[in-house]
Design a protein around this motif. Structure first.
Motif, PDB file in Angstrom:
ATOM      1  N   UNK A   1      17.212  -1.690 -19.520  1.00 42.88           N
ATOM      2  CA  UNK A   1      15.897  -1.664 -18.887  1.00 42.88           C
ATOM      3  C   UNK A   1      14.831  -1.949 -19.942  1.00 42.88           C
ATOM      4  N   UNK A   2      14.089  -3.018 -19.749  1.00 44.60           N
ATOM      5  CA  UNK A   2      13.082  -3.424 -20.724  1.00 44.60           C
ATOM      6  C   UNK A   2      11.883  -2.481 -20.686  1.00 44.60           C
ATOM      7  N   UNK A   3      11.458  -1.961 -21.831  1.00 44.73           N
ATOM      8  CA  UNK A   3      10.244  -1.138 -21.862  1.00 44.73           C
ATOM      9  C   UNK A   3       9.051  -1.944 -21.346  1.00 44.73           C
ATOM     10  N   UNK A   4       8.312  -1.364 -20.429  1.00 41.32           N
ATOM     11  CA  UNK A   4       7.169  -2.065 -19.867  1.00 41.32           C
ATOM     12  C   UNK A   4       7.522  -3.052 -18.779  1.00 41.32           C
ATOM     13  N   UNK A   5       8.824  -3.167 -18.450  1.00 35.80           N
ATOM     14  CA  UNK A   5       9.253  -4.071 -17.393  1.00 35.80           C
ATOM     15  C   UNK A   5       9.062  -3.455 -16.018  1.00 35.80           C
ATOM     16  N   UNK A   6       9.483  -4.186 -14.990  1.00 35.36           N
ATOM     17  CA  UNK A   6       9.295  -3.717 -13.619  1.00 35.36           C
ATOM     18  C   UNK A   6       9.984  -2.379 -13.365  1.00 35.36           C
ATOM     19  N   UNK A   7      11.246  -2.265 -13.779  1.00 35.90           N
ATOM     20  CA  UNK A   7      11.988  -1.031 -13.534  1.00 35.90           C
ATOM     21  C   UNK A   7      11.347   0.146 -14.248  1.00 35.90           C
ATOM     22  N   UNK A   8      10.943  -0.078 -15.491  1.00 36.33           N
ATOM     23  CA  UNK A   8      10.294   0.979 -16.259  1.00 36.33           C
ATOM     24  C   UNK A   8       8.977   1.398 -15.615  1.00 36.33           C
ATOM     25  N   UNK A   9       8.197   0.415 -15.175  1.00 32.00           N
ATOM     26  CA  UNK A   9       6.926   0.710 -14.507  1.00 32.00           C
ATOM     27  C   UNK A   9       7.154   1.485 -13.213  1.00 32.00           C
ATOM     28  N   UNK A  10       8.174   1.077 -12.460  1.00 37.82           N
ATOM     29  CA  UNK A  10       8.452   1.731 -11.182  1.00 37.82           C
ATOM     30  C   UNK A  10       8.899   3.172 -11.381  1.00 37.82           C
TER      31      UNK A  10
ATOM     32  N   UNK B   1       0.811  -1.221   0.000  1.00 41.06           N
ATOM     33  CA  UNK B   1       0.000   0.000   0.000  1.00 41.06           C
ATOM     34  C   UNK B   1       0.844   1.271   0.000  1.00 41.06           C
ATOM     35  N   UNK B   2       2.161   1.117   0.010  1.00 43.16           N
ATOM     36  CA  UNK B   2       3.040   2.292   0.030  1.00 43.16           C
ATOM     37  C   UNK B   2       3.153   2.893  -1.374  1.00 43.16           C
ATOM     38  N   UNK B   3       2.946   4.211  -1.517  1.00 46.64           N
ATOM     39  CA  UNK B   3       3.144   4.839  -2.829  1.00 46.64           C
ATOM     40  C   UNK B   3       4.591   4.679  -3.300  1.00 46.64           C
ATOM     41  N   UNK B   4       4.764   4.458  -4.583  1.00 44.29           N
ATOM     42  CA  UNK B   4       6.105   4.284  -5.144  1.00 44.29           C
ATOM     43  C   UNK B   4       6.846   5.616  -5.128  1.00 44.29           C
ATOM     44  N   UNK B   5       8.043   5.608  -4.552  1.00 49.44           N
ATOM     45  CA  UNK B   5       8.900   6.786  -4.530  1.00 49.44           C
ATOM     46  C   UNK B   5      10.166   6.490  -5.324  1.00 49.44           C
ATOM     47  N   UNK B   6      10.996   7.515  -5.493  1.00 50.55           N
ATOM     48  CA  UNK B   6      12.203   7.344  -6.292  1.00 50.55           C
ATOM     49  C   UNK B   6      13.129   6.288  -5.702  1.00 50.55           C
ATOM     50  N   UNK B   7      13.191   6.221  -4.376  1.00 49.39           N
ATOM     51  CA  UNK B   7      14.051   5.219  -3.747  1.00 49.39           C
ATOM     52  C   UNK B   7      13.562   3.806  -4.052  1.00 49.39           C
ATOM     53  N   UNK B   8      12.235   3.635  -4.087  1.00 48.07           N
ATOM     54  CA  UNK B   8      11.675   2.324  -4.438  1.00 48.07           C
ATOM     55  C   UNK B   8      12.010   1.970  -5.884  1.00 48.07           C
ATOM     56  N   UNK B   9      11.825   2.948  -6.770  1.00 43.68           N
ATOM     57  CA  UNK B   9      12.086   2.710  -8.190  1.00 43.68           C
ATOM     58  C   UNK B   9      13.550   2.347  -8.428  1.00 43.68           C
ATOM     59  N   UNK B  10      14.443   3.038  -7.721  1.00 47.49           N
ATOM     60  CA  UNK B  10      15.871   2.749  -7.874  1.00 47.49           C
ATOM     61  C   UNK B  10      16.195   1.339  -7.389  1.00 47.49           C
ATOM     62  N   UNK B  11      15.579   0.947  -6.271  1.00 48.58           N
ATOM     63  CA  UNK B  11      15.813  -0.395  -5.733  1.00 48.58           C
ATOM     64  C   UNK B  11      15.262  -1.460  -6.673  1.00 48.58           C
ATOM     65  N   UNK B  12      14.088  -1.210  -7.233  1.00 49.40           N
ATOM     66  CA  UNK B  12      13.486  -2.169  -8.168  1.00 49.40           C
ATOM     67  C   UNK B  12      14.343  -2.297  -9.424  1.00 49.40           C
ATOM     68  N   UNK B  13      14.864  -1.167  -9.904  1.00 51.38           N
ATOM     69  CA  UNK B  13      15.736  -1.215 -11.080  1.00 51.38           C
ATOM     70  C   UNK B  13      16.991  -2.024 -10.778  1.00 51.38           C
ATOM     71  N   UNK B  14      17.588  -1.795  -9.611  1.00 49.51           N
ATOM     72  CA  UNK B  14      18.788  -2.548  -9.232  1.00 49.51           C
ATOM     73  C   UNK B  14      18.471  -4.038  -9.117  1.00 49.51           C
ATOM     74  N   UNK B  15      17.297  -4.352  -8.584  1.00 49.60           N
ATOM     75  CA  UNK B  15      16.899  -5.753  -8.450  1.00 49.60           C
ATOM     76  C   UNK B  15      16.701  -6.399  -9.818  1.00 49.60           C
ATOM     77  N   UNK B  16      16.075  -5.665 -10.738  1.00 47.90           N
ATOM     78  CA  UNK B  16      15.848  -6.212 -12.079  1.00 47.90           C
ATOM     79  C   UNK B  16      17.174  -6.448 -12.803  1.00 47.90           C
ATOM     80  N   UNK B  17      18.090  -5.503 -12.682  1.00 48.77           N
ATOM     81  CA  UNK B  17      19.398  -5.645 -13.327  1.00 48.77           C
ATOM     82  C   UNK B  17      20.110  -6.897 -12.813  1.00 48.77           C
ATOM     83  N   UNK B  18      20.042  -7.121 -11.513  1.00 47.59           N
ATOM     84  CA  UNK B  18      20.718  -8.278 -10.935  1.00 47.59           C
ATOM     85  C   UNK B  18      19.988  -9.577 -11.268  1.00 47.59           C
ATOM     86  N   UNK B  19      18.678  -9.518 -11.367  1.00 52.02           N
ATOM     87  CA  UNK B  19      17.916 -10.725 -11.699  1.00 52.02           C
ATOM     88  C   UNK B  19      18.158 -11.160 -13.139  1.00 52.02           C
ATOM     89  N   UNK B  20      18.251 -10.186 -14.035  1.00 52.20           N
ATOM     90  CA  UNK B  20      18.371 -10.501 -15.462  1.00 52.20           C
ATOM     91  C   UNK B  20      19.812 -10.561 -15.944  1.00 52.20           C
TER      92      UNK B  20
END
Length: 257
Positions: A168-177, A144-163
């Motif tokens: 950054x894939x268009x429409x992917x998690x990092x892009x959405x965040x 329920x927490x609104x997405x902030x820049x810190x969240x988006x940065x963490x999600x992008x870092x997570x996606x980079x490490x996962x893949x």
């Protein structure tokens, strides 16, 4: 004229109240992040959360503890955070034995029938949580927490490490965040802001690739989250916390084939 008696504070539901554990863990209230990790571990091995199983019991207890104000939505028990949760599968001819543990203590075990496969016996596989599953756990704990820049940065870092890719894939998690964080920054209404749950629900399926979370992954995600947080801290129960919890769990995982 009768007066309403003040309500007594609700006692916490502890591990020892609902699961066969002992020692320090038995006295710990069950926290939401504990339950989210067990749900992910069960889903990893069983393909779903076992009805009436350990994860279900933990989720019910954690929800009641949170409603009573005993634990916060992103809290994790220290014993669970340090030693993790696990679901193991031991295959023998015609059946598999499922064993569930919390903090190194076995809390549940049951047997399921399986097709007999010749030449393969005694196979043990233990659940290693992936980065995608850690992101899904975040959706459970702070969805329920609104997405902030810190969240988006963490999600992008997570996606980079996962893949394993910096693209950054268009429409992917990092892009959405990133889009969600930008939208929320200019959105005056808290109700209309895009929440973490909107982005991270079903995260595993949204990633083009995934991998088991490691301590190095957790450090990279935490660094990204803190660098982009004005307070320079990680968010309790957030992306970095969930990846770190998954990494700690995975350090206890051993695959024997």
């Amino acid at each position: 004229m009768s007066q309403e008696q003040p309500k007594r504070p609700q006692d916490p539901i502890k591990y020892g109240d609902v699961l066969p554990v002992s020692g320090d863990l038995a006295q710990k209230p069950i926290a939401p992040e504990d339950a989210a990790l067990m749900q992910s571990a069960e889903s990893r091995i069983l393909g779903h959360t076992q009805p009436g199983g350990v994860a279900s019991v933990m989720q019910s207890a954690a929800t009641r503890n949170e409603q009573a104000g005993i634990v916060g939505h992103g809290d994790i028990t220290d014993v669970t955070g340090e030693r993790g949760v696990s679901v193991t599968e031991t295959q023998v001819p015609g059946q598999r034995i499922i064993t569930e543990s919390v903090g190194g203590q076995v809390v549940g075990q049951f047997v399921e029938p399986t097709p007999v496969q010749s030449g393969k016996t005694g196979v043990v596989r233990e659940s290693a949580l992936t980065i995608g599953e850690a992101l899904e756990a975040t959706a459970h704990t702070v969805g329920d927490k609104p997405v902030e820049q810190s969240d988006a940065a963490a999600i992008q870092a997570a996606e980079v490490r996962a893949t394993g890719s910096n693209v950054i894939s268009p429409g992917g998690l990092a892009s959405m965040a990133q889009s969600a964080a930008a939208y929320n920054a200019d959105c005056p209404s808290e109700e209309e802001k895009i929440k973490l749950g909107d982005v991270l629900s079903g995260a595993t399926a949204k990633l083009p690739a995934d991998k088991a979370a490691t301590r190095q992954d957790a450090a990279g995600v935490a660094s990204a989250e803190m660098r982009n947080n004005p307070d320079a801290t990680a968010i309790p129960g957030g992306v970095a916390a969930s990846v770190a919890a998954a990494a700690r769990l995975n350090e206890n995982v051993t695959n024997v084939m």
